[in-house]
Write an enzyme that holds these catalytic residues in place. Structure first.
Site, PDB file in Angstrom:
ATOM      1  N   ASP A  65       0.772  -1.243   0.146  1.00 39.76           N
ATOM      2  CA  ASP A  65      -0.096  -0.048   0.138  1.00 39.76           C
ATOM      3  C   ASP A  65       0.857   1.146  -0.005  1.00 39.76           C
ATOM      4  O   ASP A  65       0.539   2.209  -0.604  1.00 39.76           O
ATOM      5  CB  ASP A  65      -0.990   0.062   1.208  1.00 39.76           C
ATOM      6  CG  ASP A  65      -1.980  -1.200   1.265  1.00 39.76           C
ATOM      7  OD1 ASP A  65      -2.120  -1.885   0.431  1.00 39.76           O
ATOM      8  OD2 ASP A  65      -2.514  -1.164   2.568  1.00 39.76           O
TER       9      ASP A  65
HETATM   10  N1  LIG Z   1       1.407   1.723  10.417  1.00 36.73           N
HETATM   11  C1  LIG Z   1       0.174   1.898  11.195  1.00 36.73           C
HETATM   12  O1  LIG Z   1       0.107   2.418  11.987  1.00 36.73           O
HETATM   13  C2  LIG Z   1      -0.799   0.958  10.440  1.00 36.73           C
HETATM   14  C3  LIG Z   1      -1.618   0.477  11.098  1.00 36.73           C
HETATM   15  C4  LIG Z   1      -2.982  -0.243  10.720  1.00 36.73           C
HETATM   16  C5  LIG Z   1      -3.093  -0.223   9.012  1.00 36.73           C
HETATM   17  N2  LIG Z   1      -2.022   0.405   8.543  1.00 36.73           N
HETATM   18  C6  LIG Z   1      -2.009   0.031   6.982  1.00 36.73           C
HETATM   19  O2  LIG Z   1      -1.293  -1.067   6.893  1.00 36.73           O
HETATM   20  C7  LIG Z   1      -0.512  -0.626   5.427  1.00 36.73           C
HETATM   21  C8  LIG Z   1       0.689  -0.782   5.554  1.00 36.73           C
HETATM   22  O3  LIG Z   1       1.569  -0.635   4.308  1.00 36.73           O
HETATM   23  P1  LIG Z   1       2.503  -1.821   3.680  1.00 36.73           P
HETATM   24  O4  LIG Z   1       3.293  -1.512   2.454  1.00 36.73           O
HETATM   25  O5  LIG Z   1       3.516  -1.890   5.002  1.00 36.73           O
HETATM   26  O6  LIG Z   1       1.803  -3.292   4.058  1.00 36.73           O
HETATM   27  P2  LIG Z   1       0.752  -4.036   3.111  1.00 36.73           P
HETATM   28  O7  LIG Z   1       0.222  -2.866   2.111  1.00 36.73           O
HETATM   29  O8  LIG Z   1      -0.217  -4.729   3.993  1.00 36.73           O
HETATM   30  O9  LIG Z   1       1.497  -4.765   2.212  1.00 36.73           O
HETATM   31  C9  LIG Z   1       2.246  -5.881   2.773  1.00 36.73           C
HETATM   32  C10 LIG Z   1       2.625  -6.793   1.757  1.00 36.73           C
HETATM   33  O10 LIG Z   1       3.745  -7.531   2.063  1.00 36.73           O
HETATM   34  C11 LIG Z   1       3.493  -8.966   1.790  1.00 36.73           C
HETATM   35  N3  LIG Z   1       3.847  -9.885   2.519  1.00 36.73           N
HETATM   36  C12 LIG Z   1       3.341 -10.422   3.739  1.00 36.73           C
HETATM   37  N4  LIG Z   1       3.867 -11.318   4.418  1.00 36.73           N
HETATM   38  C13 LIG Z   1       5.218 -11.414   3.537  1.00 36.73           C
HETATM   39  C14 LIG Z   1       6.339 -12.399   3.636  1.00 36.73           C
HETATM   40  N5  LIG Z   1       6.348 -13.271   5.015  1.00 36.73           N
HETATM   41  N6  LIG Z   1       7.176 -12.235   2.727  1.00 36.73           N
HETATM   42  C15 LIG Z   1       7.145 -11.518   1.876  1.00 36.73           C
HETATM   43  N7  LIG Z   1       6.163 -10.474   1.674  1.00 36.73           N
HETATM   44  C16 LIG Z   1       4.934 -10.557   2.428  1.00 36.73           C
HETATM   45  C17 LIG Z   1       2.132  -9.264   1.284  1.00 36.73           C
HETATM   46  O11 LIG Z   1       1.910  -9.634   0.078  1.00 36.73           O
HETATM   47  P3  LIG Z   1       2.003 -11.360  -0.318  1.00 36.73           P
HETATM   48  O12 LIG Z   1       0.676 -11.596   0.565  1.00 36.73           O
HETATM   49  O13 LIG Z   1       1.964 -11.333  -1.631  1.00 36.73           O
HETATM   50  O14 LIG Z   1       3.131 -11.581   0.268  1.00 36.73           O
HETATM   51  C18 LIG Z   1       1.666  -7.803   1.359  1.00 36.73           C
HETATM   52  O15 LIG Z   1       1.324  -7.276  -0.167  1.00 36.73           O
HETATM   53  C19 LIG Z   1      -1.247   0.482   5.025  1.00 36.73           C
HETATM   54  O16 LIG Z   1      -2.313   0.368   4.193  1.00 36.73           O
HETATM   55  C20 LIG Z   1      -1.681   1.186   6.353  1.00 36.73           C
HETATM   56  O17 LIG Z   1      -2.676   2.101   6.212  1.00 36.73           O
HETATM   57  C21 LIG Z   1      -0.998   0.773   9.066  1.00 36.73           C
END
Ligand SMILES: NC(=O)c1ccc[n+]([C@@H]2O[C@H](COP(=O)([O-])OP(=O)(O)OC[C@H]3O[C@@H](n4cnc5c(N)ncnc54)[C@H](OP(=O)(O)O)[C@@H]3O)[C@@H](O)[C@H]2O)c1
Ligand SMILES: NC(=O)c1ccc[n+]([C@@H]2O[C@H](COP(=O)([O-])OP(=O)(O)OC[C@H]3O[C@@H](n4cnc5c(N)ncnc54)[C@H](OP(=O)(O)O)[C@@H]3O)[C@@H](O)[C@H]2O)c1
Ligand SMILES: NC(=O)c1ccc[n+]([C@@H]2O[C@H](COP(=O)([O-])OP(=O)(O)OC[C@H]3O[C@@H](n4cnc5c(N)ncnc54)[C@H](O)[C@@H]3O)[C@@H](O)[C@H]2O)c1
Ligand SMILES: NC(=O)c1ccc[n+]([C@@H]2O[C@H](COP(=O)([O-])OP(=O)(O)OC[C@H]3O[C@@H](n4cnc5c(N)ncnc54)[C@H](O)[C@@H]3O)[C@@H](O)[C@H]2O)c1
Lengths: 374, 98, 457, 374, 457, 98
Positions: C384
């Site tokens: 994301d």
């Molecule tokens: N930081 C905060 O406070 C907070 C709190 C709540 C929500 N959020 C939200 O969380 C999101 C954070 O973004 P992000 O880019 O860090 O995470 P993300 O958008 O959730 O993407 C994580 C990616 O990691 C991959 N993944 C998961 N496990 C893996 C593994 N073991 N090895 C390799 N890849 C793996 C997944 O793809 P695959 O499944 O294809 O592997 C997934 O596409 C945002 O949407 C944000 O709004 C953030």
């Protein structure tokens, strides 16, 4: 347009809604900023620092002439009554527990925004003060646990024998819980955690802690929050958690369901079954407590030698950074309310309820309680 | 002098080993350039084409062998040039120490 | 020039070819290797004019000039993306040349025609023709002058088998009867077989087939060497044949394809299931080696960690990678998105655990302007926070959220396990971007492989 | 032979000289153990636990019939007077500040061992209570610093802006200082440290912190301890440290020179130059304080908003593990005093002054003050 | 058996030799490689009896029997530590055999004596004799039947140079005059030169010289192959010559010796400064590869960290190593001494930072009884805590301190930078123990190398 | 049939490459076994010794060639046996995966 920051009046509140080093963001937008003298003292910001940052210091009432009022806790009905009609207030404001303030705002024709109601969408994350303050609380909770425990958190092998690491259990792995996990792990404790939301297992593991799998249905509500559970499920959950609690040296509880009293995760009987010298850090004490017998702002020692620390104003204890994060949240929300100012024109507010964030967080507007019945 | 059968077989066998060994560990990014380079190398069939052309007696032989020369030349020269272009990305490399 | 000296020079050219292949197997020496090969080929070509009688010199030189005029500009002007088809074409003409040489030699054979010589000649013709027509078809496929999907028609496998049988039969006929007509029949049938052989091969397998045909052509050259009694041709041809075979196998492995399936696809005559079947749109997925090479030749790399890094608990491995790059003189920074992970400061907790110096962590606002000067952005378990939809798709759940603008970097590498979206549940267009390379797998496992590959460079 | 453990009588002392789970080591040697009722309460060891471990619980005086008395703080002259002649006491005992106890021991013909005097040789490390208690103090010091600071220790990049990590400065990198460094670093702070001993640079770096190099001669005395410095050098050191102190958010001081008052590392002027909200944790407060104005057991807030925490009985705050480590030190020393018991024979003590450790730590013996004039 | 078939079988044996060397280069395939080599040699030997007329069959079989009776028991009974000298001896007799073959062939030469054949014959005699006498001297040195120190005498270098010149001169004489006497003179001079060549070589360089003589012997076999027109001997001899040369260079590198210095030590005739000069007593220092191999074939490894690990801040690297070993199925534990480091719990702080699971950390009392079942104890930047002086030397500062009894493990590896002692300032006898291997260098750098080497296995 | 000079040189050259390549990356623990194995391989001089012995006409030739056979046999058989013994440590290896 004048943005005013009054001194917080709630007892024990050390935060301030605007710290000096972010004031330039507002002045650059064309806003004037007035700070009540001494408002920042609890957060290491004296009047001089504000003055240097471009704010004016007002002794006494800053609210009268304000177009926007920024505060941490909701203004009292008395304060609201002194506001101009059409003024905007931004603060925490519970539509359940602070009815008087809401009603006062309706009466005064004030547009009151509550940071509690900012929706949990990605775009709103920079305005999410619940999250930023929970972060502070979670960090503090782990520190308090370490401080109160008569044991070391880390493992240490020394010439005088081996110190075994503390077992820390975190119940409720939301923002605060995850940060508590992180902090306890940093100190070297062995941490396990439980939460009702299904996605939390991965989140807990991503912090390097062990997730406790109970054979219970999971509860996820809207916006990533938990749902309330039935008393039957609650009892079952308590029963299943009892052995984990009994072997822990520090238990940190952070469970909450928005708008409800905190779920009761530990009964007095469960607490009595714990080892002497165990510490319970209850971050939910102010909303009823996850642990039976916890009192906000107090440390209760049970007959069996378990100490229960009840959180009260926990982020205030990290006043500097809590204020700094809060200020940024508030300023980001305020910025959203301003129309991008066209060259030369006077800055204006634009309260556009088509915007999900504005719609979600505006409690009152133009004499209407927008959340009535919710 | 003609090569004896055993000499040919020995040379063939040893060349196979050399061929296997020299490319036994290639990272996948180099697969295409390596293929292209090897491809250019078999353009030395040009030598054969020249030899047969130089002995061509009939028009058929001549024209076929001229065609062979043209094709072999394209293979060889074009192959080395295109390989070199592929390898341009490795040009600006800083001396990765070790 | 005496035969001995001539042969010796030929051997020297062969040695240069060995050194060329050796050099080409390693990024640092690849260019030099290619030049050594060219040198060897040059020497071999020049020296042939000084050995024995050369007739038709004008024709020869003219033909070489024509070949050069065709080959060099083609090689010079071709776009990066079209190189594979050019290689296919070059390989094909090489095969054609070998076949023509064999035919002429055959016409010329006279009494030298021992059975062995005839067999080798026919072999050269067959394989050269197959290589020629097969390569042309792969060229057409790659250039998209015909469909890139496997071409299968009912009963196709019987037609192919019959053609192969006919090729073998007519070859036997040549060996026994020694006539020009039979040889032309062989040539014709072989050309047909080459086409039929390659038609059923689908998109991703085409490069493997090119490599295989390349190895075949090498063998024809070796066979010509026997016929022409040239050590050089034997060595050069065998080298290409052997290394080409190994290379074909390695390519098939690297692409996760079955070599057997590719080769006998023609006979089983069922459409190969290509990767396109899994996802509708094509993505470029690479190997750990590819990632390592991209990193090795980068000047500046930005690492973008996300929730997946935390899930994989790959913080120590990512540090290892960063340290390795730094030790190679690469400028490395971590671009930290404020909401990466699932908790404010999640990435900090994680990276601090691996003791990554604070000054390598760069905030979003600071790192965004630097992506333009970044050679590689390596996105590890994040999604994301780099999704351009936040800027381009009003109405999507993340619209309006600032992102890390990795698409401004020259190359983007994603380490994730699948094409699944992240927290917000929306597709990421960047995954399909031509400058993006995907390395599928658990982030920790993938990083470990990349570290090994980078160390090996 | 009876080993007795009285209740500690000093105010605020929560430790106990013997914890239940090590009693079997003594009983296996053939010793009897008597514990004054309630002696372990501060350290999560109740009478039942002792009983279960094989000790007898005595309400009231345990000293009278004791052959060996184990305690944390030195016995008072009054307590010593009640001892049998020839009895052995093992405790902390300062030959400088606790003269009365020493004299009482001489008078009573008691053999008094001081854990402060155990020489710092490798073999004695398992008896080195100064080290084990300093370990506890150092850990606590870092926690207290984190707790009192209005800032986060770790760096956190969040949607509401980036929290920069706290700058922690540790002065005196002995056992306590190193542990404080380790704990602060674990929490994510940026830590630097200074010490006068030349070998400490490597030790500090081995904890992952930055060592501050000052252009001053180093001071190393016997046994790995520091030497006292001249006032001139002290002034120079303060001057050179001032800029480092000024930019720190938390300063932890642990500097000590055995048998002397603690060196004054920070003057009031230096403290006034620090930022508002800064915290000073002075572990040396009880021996005079490294920071001017520190008071043991109190938190002083200066006019400029700097808080100075003066350590008092710091290891007591980690009573469980501090007692546990202390017990092991004491038992190891006691074991050294016993003759390996021959099969069947009665256990006997063998106070052999040829042993460097016994010679070093025995303060009085058979009516003689062995350390007189030191 | 036709010549062709015979040659073909010879070629097959040659291929087996190639496979043998290939196999021997990798621990996993080394044994099989050796067996393939033996198979090749067996085939080659058997087949010679079925090709052409064999006279003196009885003598031949008898001689083989005698050789077997001498060689096999020697090889079987020799102790591990004496193997190098046995290899030297075997190499010497091989060289001697080649020289003898050449002499006999020369006596037999008659009209086949082209200049080339004579040159090759003389080459074989010279090199074979040098290899023979040189190997015997190295054998004597290693077996300590003579001094292991370089033997240098005044004017030695002139004697050596003169002998070499005499060898070359008499060789030329043979080529020109073609007489038996000159050949015997050449043989005698070569024997003398071999002795003189090896005498000035000192202790640590001896294995390098053996390897070099081995390569030489290989070349004589190749030369014999030419003379005897045997493809097999050419291939086998050249293989050994080439691989032996590379191996010699690698050995010199691994030992940090200059190949040039070793070879021309004879001419410069100054005593080499051996490692003995730095330390009085010999220690066994190894390379990261050696450590990796020891670890790779261990079932249980105990890691003993100390202050040096903390100084080097190698906690992440040590975890990497442990993880790698665990993934290979090796049982890994950390043995934590209560006073390792400079602060109580120092190792815990350090290892926790690298997120090493607590259950891998084992206290001294628990780990000590397990050293008997431990294949390798790897001591990283620790010293005092494993110093047996604590148990054996009353009066030393650490006497009476309990230690980690790593000396009960089958192998002990120390990673430290030098021979300097630790905190207590006393020598550690364990460093000189025959079962100890030292890997010098900063702990982090060394561990990184070991990890790479272990990954490569 | 005699090998031509060019065949010998070719075989020699290619063998050198093969020899270089196959041992190009050996860990130092294998240096000694590899040396010993190579040493055993050059024991095939035994073949040469047998050939010359089988043509030996004089007693001198016979005795020299018998000596050669004995030495070569020791070299070859002893060499393989001792190498095998050196490699014993690699016997009990668990299948180090990968
Ligand atoms: N930081 C905060 O406070 C907070 C709190 C709540 C929500 N959020 C939200 O969380 C999101 C954070 O973004 P992000 O880019 O860090 O995470 P993300 O958008 O959730 O993407 C994580 C990616 O990691 C991959 N993944 C998961 N496990 C893996 C593994 N073991 N090895 C390799 N890849 C793996 C997944 O793809 P695959 O499944 O294809 O592997 C997934 O596409 C945002 O949407 C944000 O709004 C953030
Ligand atoms: N734990 C405590 O509370 C405490 C407190 C004070 C003193 N001590 C004492 O400290 C000692 C601890 O024993 P120990 O075995 O841990 O340490 P040690 O005996 O001091 O040995 C450490 C070894 O590490 C090597 N080393 C240093 N830096 C290195 C680097 N960068 N890379 C590789 N090696 C390095 C040194 O050898 P090179 O120089 O050759 O590299 C040295 O021999 C004991 O004597 C103990 O009594 C302990
Ligand atoms: N997308 C966003 O912008 C965004 C921002 C912040 C947080 N979030 C998500 O929202 C989640 C909850 O946030 P929060 O910390 O503010 O929630 P919260 O403070 O309301 O509750 C704290 C935690 O208690 C848990 N809980 C409730 N009842 C429980 C019970 N009976 N037993 C055990 N646990 C119980 C909840 O599941 C929650 O994880 C976070 O984990 C995060 O993933 C999303
Ligand atoms: N070998 C052993 O058995 C053993 C055991 C424990 C400790 N030690 C060594 O002894 C050292 C000191 O131990 P300690 O912590 O009990 O000492 P301590 O409590 O007496 O002093 C604490 C630290 O303050 C430092 N200090 C003194 N004056 C100072 C000044 N003016 N400015 C700055 N720093 C000053 C000292 O150097 C010391 O490091 C340890 O670092 C350790 O290396 C050795």
């Amino acid at each position: 347009m004048l943005v005013a920051v009054p001194k917080e009046i709630r007892d024990g509140e050390l935060r301030v809604a605007l710290v000096p080093d972010i004031i330039n963001k507002l002045t650059r937008l064309g806003l004037d900023v007035a700070i009540e003298s001494g408002a920042g003292l609890g957060a290491q910001a004296n009047d001089d620092a504000y003055k240097a940052a471009g704010a004016q210091i007002v002794s006494g009432d800053v609210l009268k002439s304000a177009d926007v009022v920024l505060s941490v806790t909701a203004l009292t009905p008395a304060q609201i009554a002194t506001l101009k009609k059409g003024a905007i207030t931004i603060s925490f404001l519970s539509i359940v527990n602070q009815r008087e303030s809401v009603e006062a705002a309706v009466k005064a024709g004030v547009t009151a925004f509550s940071l509690e109601l900012v929706p949990r969408i990605s775009r709103a994350q920079s305005m999410d003060a619940l999250t930023s303050q929970a972060l502070c609380a979670g960090y503090r909770a782990a520190l308090v646990g370490a401080e109160l425990s008569p044991r070391f958190f880390p493992m240490l092998m020394t010439a005088a024998g081996t110190v075994t690491p503390a077992q820390v259990l975190v119940l409720g792995a939301g923002v605060a819980g995850l940060q508590a996990i992180a902090t306890a792990r940093r100190l070297g404790a062995v941490v396990s955690a439980y939460d009702v939301r299904p996605s939390s297992a991965d989140e807990v593991k991503s912090m390097g802690a062990t997730f406790i799998e109970l054979e219970l249905e999971s509860l996820e509500g809207a916006g990533g929050y938990a749902r309330e559970m039935t008393e039957e499920r609650a009892a079952k959950q308590r029963e299943l958690l009892t052995p984990y609690i009994a072997k822990s040296h520090v238990v940190i509880t952070t469970a909450a369901v928005p708008g409800r009293t905190a779920p009761r995760l530990m009964t007095a009987a469960m607490i009595d079954a714990m080892q002497e010298g165990t510490v319970i850090v209850d971050l939910a004490a102010e909303t009823g407590g996850n642990a039976e017998g916890s009192k906000p702002g107090e440390i209760i020692t049970t007959a069996k030698g378990v100490r229960i620390w009840g959180g009260k104003d926990v982020p205030s204890q990290l006043s500097f950074h809590a204020s700094s994060l809060y200020s940024r949240n508030v300023v980001n929300l305020l910025t959203l309310l301003t129309k991008p100012s066209v060259e030369g024109s006077q800055l204006a507010f634009d309260i556009n309820f088509d915007d999900e964030i504005i719609d979600g967080s505006a409690v009152t507007h133009a004499g209407v309680d927008r959340k009535a019945g919710k | 002098m003609e090569l004896t059968a055993i000499a040919v077989i020995s040379i063939f066998t040893l060349s196979i080993f050399v061929g296997f060994e020299v490319v036994s560990k290639v990272s996948s990014t180099l697969h295409t350039p390596l293929m292209s380079g090897a491809n250019a190398i078999h353009g030395v069939i040009l030598v054969g084409a020249i030899i047969v052309c130089s002995h061509a007696s009939t028009t058929l032989e001549l024209s076929l062998s001229i065609a062979a020369i043209i094709l072999a030349t394209i293979n060889m020269i074009g192959g080395f040039v295109v390989t070199d272009r592929m390898l341009e990305m490795f040009k600006g490399k800083k001396g990765a120490e070790k | 020039m005496s035969d001995f000296v001539y042969d010796l020079i030929g051997l020297a050219a062969g040695v240069l070819f060995i050194l060329a292949l050796k050099g080409l197997s390693h990024p640092r020496t690849a260019r030099r290797g290619n030049l050594l090969g060219a040198l060897g080929a040059g020497i071999a070509t020049v020296v042939v004019f000084f050995h024995g009688e050369i007739e038709n010199l004008g024709w020869i030189l003219g033909a070489i000039a024509v070949g050069t005029i065709i080959g060099v500009p083609a090689a010079r002007r071709v776009q990066m993306t079209q190189m594979p088809q050019l290689v296919a074409l070059f390989n094909g003409v090489g095969g054609g040349a070998a076949a023509l040489v064999a035919i002429v030699e055959y016409l010329n054979l006279g009494d030298k025609a021992t059975t062995a010589v005839v067999i080798f000649t026919v072999f050269t013709v067959v394989v050269g023709c197959v290589s020629f027509s097969g390569s042309i078809v792969t060229f057409l496929k790659l250039q998209e002058l015909m469909t890139t999907r496997p071409v299968v028609f009912p009963g196709g496998r019987f037609v192919i088998a019959a053609t192969l049988a006919a090729v073998l039969g007519s070859s036997a006929w040549v060996v026994i009867e020694l006539g020009t007509t039979p040889l032309l029949v062989v040539a014709g049938l072989s050309l047909a077989f080459g086409i039929l052989f390659v038609l059923p091969v689908g998109g991703a397998d085409v490069p493997i087939v090119i490599s295989l045909l390349n190895a075949f052509t090498g063998l024809t050259v070796a066979a010509s060497g026997y016929v022409l009694n040239s050590t050089l041709l034997i060595i050069a041809g065998t080298l290409v044949g052997a290394s080409g075979t190994i290379l074909t196998r390695m390519m098939a492995e690297a692409m996760g394809r079955s070599l057997f399936g590719t080769l006998f696809g023609a006979f089983t005559a069922k459409p190969q299931d290509t990767s396109g079947a899994v996802e509708d749109r094509p993505v470029r997925s690479g190997s750990a080696d590819d990632v390592a090479i991209l990193l090795n030749y980068a000047r500046r790399v930005v690492i973008v960690p996300g929730f997946g890094l935390a899930v994989a608990q790959a913080q120590h491995t990512v540090r290892e990678l960063a340290d390795l790059m730094i030790s190679k003189g690469i400028d490395v920074a971590y671009g930290i998105h404020p909401v990466a992970g699932r908790m404010p400061g999640h990435m900090n907790v994680l990276l601090a655990e691996a003791n990554i110096p604070y000054d390598q962590l760069v905030e979003m606002e600071e790192v965004n302007p630097t992506f333009g000067q970044t050679d590689v952005a390596i996105v590890i378990g994040a999604n994301d926070v780099v999704n351009p939809a936040a800027q381009t798709s009003p109405g999507c759940p993340i619209y309006g959220m600032p992102i890390l603008e990795v698409s401004n970097a020259a190359n983007v590498i994603f380490l994730k396990r699948s094409m699944r979206p992240g927290f917000a549940g929306i597709e990421n267009e960047l995954l399909y971007d031509p400058k993006t390379m995907l390395l599928f797998g658990d982030a920790k496992a993938s990083l470990t492989k990349v570290v090994s590959a980078l160390k090996a460079l």
